[in-house]
Design a protein around this motif. Structure first.
Motif, mmCIF file in Angstrom:
data_model
loop_
_atom_site.group_PDB
_atom_site.id
_atom_site.type_symbol
_atom_site.label_atom_id
_atom_site.label_comp_id
_atom_site.label_asym_id
_atom_site.label_seq_id
_atom_site.Cartn_x
_atom_site.Cartn_y
_atom_site.Cartn_z
ATOM 1 N N SER A 57 0.695 -1.358 0.099
ATOM 2 C CA SER A 57 -0.019 0.092 -0.199
ATOM 3 C C SER A 57 0.910 1.246 -0.052
ATOM 4 N N ARG A 58 2.122 1.084 0.042
ATOM 5 C CA ARG A 58 3.115 2.158 0.131
ATOM 6 C C ARG A 58 3.199 2.922 -1.000
ATOM 7 N N ASN A 59 3.619 2.393 -2.338
ATOM 8 C CA ASN A 59 3.897 3.121 -3.479
ATOM 9 C C ASN A 59 3.789 2.749 -4.793
ATOM 10 N N ASN A 60 3.730 1.381 -5.284
ATOM 11 C CA ASN A 60 4.109 1.354 -6.616
ATOM 12 C C ASN A 60 2.804 0.804 -7.450
ATOM 13 N N LEU A 61 2.083 -0.306 -6.793
ATOM 14 C CA LEU A 61 1.290 -1.195 -7.820
ATOM 15 C C LEU A 61 0.105 -0.379 -8.263
ATOM 16 N N GLN A 62 -0.364 0.647 -7.480
ATOM 17 C CA GLN A 62 -1.450 1.226 -8.167
ATOM 18 C C GLN A 62 -1.374 2.675 -8.589
ATOM 19 N N MET A 63 -0.119 2.995 -8.678
ATOM 20 C CA MET A 63 0.264 4.304 -8.884
ATOM 21 C C MET A 63 -0.402 4.890 -10.458
ATOM 22 N N ARG A 64 -0.002 3.907 -11.527
ATOM 23 C CA ARG A 64 -0.402 4.172 -12.681
ATOM 24 C C ARG A 64 -1.945 4.450 -12.842
ATOM 25 N N GLY A 65 -2.679 3.350 -12.463
ATOM 26 C CA GLY A 65 -4.239 3.786 -12.528
ATOM 27 C C GLY A 65 -4.438 4.856 -11.849
ATOM 28 N N LEU A 66 -4.057 5.076 -10.710
ATOM 29 C CA LEU A 66 -4.495 6.461 -9.967
ATOM 30 C C LEU A 66 -4.036 7.602 -10.784
ATOM 31 N N VAL A 67 -3.160 7.724 -11.516
ATOM 32 C CA VAL A 67 -2.792 8.958 -12.097
ATOM 33 C C VAL A 67 -3.689 9.077 -13.311
ATOM 34 N N VAL A 68 -4.170 7.769 -14.055
ATOM 35 C CA VAL A 68 -5.019 7.742 -15.141
ATOM 36 C C VAL A 68 -6.496 8.290 -14.530
ATOM 37 N N LEU A 69 -6.678 7.778 -13.524
ATOM 38 C CA LEU A 69 -8.011 8.227 -13.108
ATOM 39 C C LEU A 69 -7.999 10.090 -12.527
ATOM 40 N N LEU A 70 -6.835 10.189 -12.153
ATOM 41 C CA LEU A 70 -6.776 11.641 -11.497
ATOM 42 C C LEU A 70 -6.679 12.848 -12.969
ATOM 43 N N ILE A 71 -5.898 12.350 -13.846
ATOM 44 C CA ILE A 71 -5.980 13.206 -15.103
ATOM 45 C C ILE A 71 -7.112 13.090 -15.811
ATOM 46 N N SER A 72 -7.892 12.151 -15.616
ATOM 47 C CA SER A 72 -9.480 11.989 -16.271
ATOM 48 C C SER A 72 -10.197 12.992 -15.578
ATOM 49 N N LYS A 73 -9.984 13.023 -14.520
ATOM 50 C CA LYS A 73 -11.048 13.993 -13.598
ATOM 51 C C LYS A 73 -10.748 15.417 -13.921
ATOM 52 N N ALA A 74 -9.337 15.781 -13.694
ATOM 53 C CA ALA A 74 -8.762 17.036 -13.931
ATOM 54 C C ALA A 74 -9.119 17.472 -15.467
ATOM 55 N N ALA A 75 -9.339 16.741 -16.193
ATOM 56 C CA ALA A 75 -9.460 17.246 -17.509
ATOM 57 C C ALA A 75 -11.197 17.240 -17.737
ATOM 58 N N GLY A 76 -12.009 16.548 -17.096
ATOM 59 C CA GLY A 76 -13.273 16.775 -17.197
ATOM 60 C C GLY A 76 -13.986 16.226 -18.477
ATOM 61 N N PRO A 77 -15.073 16.634 -18.775
ATOM 62 C CA PRO A 77 -15.704 16.162 -19.879
ATOM 63 C C PRO A 77 -15.586 17.159 -20.975
ATOM 64 N N SER A 78 -15.274 16.814 -22.386
ATOM 65 C CA SER A 78 -14.809 17.897 -23.327
ATOM 66 C C SER A 78 -16.396 18.337 -23.864
ATOM 67 N N THR A 79 -16.089 19.333 -24.839
ATOM 68 C CA THR A 79 -17.527 19.812 -25.279
ATOM 69 C C THR A 79 -18.168 18.943 -26.107
#
Length: 368
Positions: A57-79
């Protein structure tokens, strides 16, 4: 790092450990887990990978999926996708959540494949030969199973460009791992004759391509512009480069541990040290460290491990690298990639998700 990840998981709607949980609860993987239990008592690397998959739970295994989810939310829906906002949960499309899980499956499959051991280098303390051979078979088959699941889920997204991006990332991973393991001479078995530019190319293939292209694919699923897709790619690329540099630097910057930590002679500080001092000088330092150990062994008649794997060899080389410019240059390079990742984030609107992505960069560019 744990606090950064915990806060980011709250933003995307659920702990990304659920990605592992959904996979672990499948009947097929449960059967694989039962087979892996036969390796208990041996030193096969597949056991450590399996433990990390469940407990890390410290660092590696889920980092990539988490970043994909975060950047998806940061961008939001397109027009172009405003009419499909009913398909969003916590500001993320279901297809983007599926993509995050696919990214984790691919990463985990390659972690499992990396657990294959060289039977010719085994020692009796590693475990019975038949068990280690069985472990290799399980590493191949279970890694292939995870990769096949990822490819099936990828096809279900029904987006040709996304399939192309992730397929090319898998190809990059294979090529990167090939470069890591291909050695052309006896000396190169210890250290590669490459400069930092070549090192960055190889690290992009084996560590950064999957995350960078997954971030870009997440923007494609939401129909964002080519510019936003490129910014997502740049963030994923440079953040993962910083993450790799941060990992390579740990044996040289940790203050809490008094023990010598083994490190790769092809890690960034070592490559930079070689680049500043010259290839011949670096090989001479390695030979002197190994010869010094062999001389001491002749006096005490103790031969517990190959000379180039012993802690005292690493300690001598570690001190040599610290005395040069390799460590400070690697830290500067880590922060440079971090700054480029933060610059890419400026194209996204201010939000909690963007702040969380920035905090991930800060976590991997901060040193004692």
């Amino acid at each position: 790092w744990s606090q950064v990840v915990s806060e980011a998981e709250k933003i995307v709607g659920y702990p990304t450990s659920f990605m592992s949980l959904r996979c672990l609860l499948s009947d097929e993987l449960s059967n694989i887990a039962m087979q892996v239990r036969k390796l208990v008592g041996t030193k096969h690397p597949l056991l450590d990978t399996a433990r990390g998959f469940v407990y890390d739970s410290r660092n590696n295994l889920q980092m990539r999926g988490l970043v994909v989810l975060l950047i998806s939310k940061a961008a939001g829906p397109s027009t172009a996708e405003l009419s499909f906002q009913h398909d969003m949960v916590s500001g993320i499309y279901s297809s983007q959540r599926s993509l995050a899980e696919i990214t984790e499956l691919i990463h985990t499959a390659f972690l499992v494949h990396r657990g294959i051991v060289n039977i010719g280098e085994l020692k009796s303390c590693d475990g019975p030969l038949k068990d280690m051979q069985f472990g290799n078979k399980m590493a191949v088959l279970s890694g292939d199973f995870l990769l096949a699941n990822a490819c099936t889920s990828l096809a279900q997204l029904q987006n040709t460009k996304v399939v192309e991006l992730i397929s090319s990332a898998i190809g990059d991973l294979v090529q990167g791992i090939y470069y890591e393991n291909s050695k052309s001479s006896e000396e190169n078995c210890l250290t590669d004759d490459i400069g930092i530019s070549r090192w960055k190319e190889q690290v992009f293939l084996s560590h950064s391509a999957l995350l960078a292209k997954s971030c870009q694919a997440a923007m494609e699923l939401a129909k964002h512009s080519a510019e936003i897709q490129d910014m997502a790619f740049q963030y994923g690329k440079h953040m993962s480069m910083s993450h790799k540099l941060h990992s390579d630097l740990q044996p040289f910057v940790r203050e809490s541990s008094s023990d010598t930590i083994a490190f790769s002679l092809n890690s960034a500080p070592a490559i930079l040290h070689q680049e500043f001092g010259g290839r011949e000088a670096w090989l001479k330092q390695i030979r002197e460290a190994v010869e010094a150990l062999c001389s001491r062994r002749q006096l005490c008649m103790a031969k517990t491990a190959p000379p180039h794997r012993c802690a005292c060899v690493f300690q001598q080389l570690q001190e040599a690298i610290k005395a040069g410019k390799g460590v400070t240059s690697a830290i500067d390079l880590c922060r440079c990639h971090g700054n480029r990742a933060l610059a890419a984030l400026e194209r996204f609107p201010p939000s909690e998700a963007r702040d969380a992505l920035a905090n991930i960069v800060y976590a991997v560019t901060r040193f004692p």
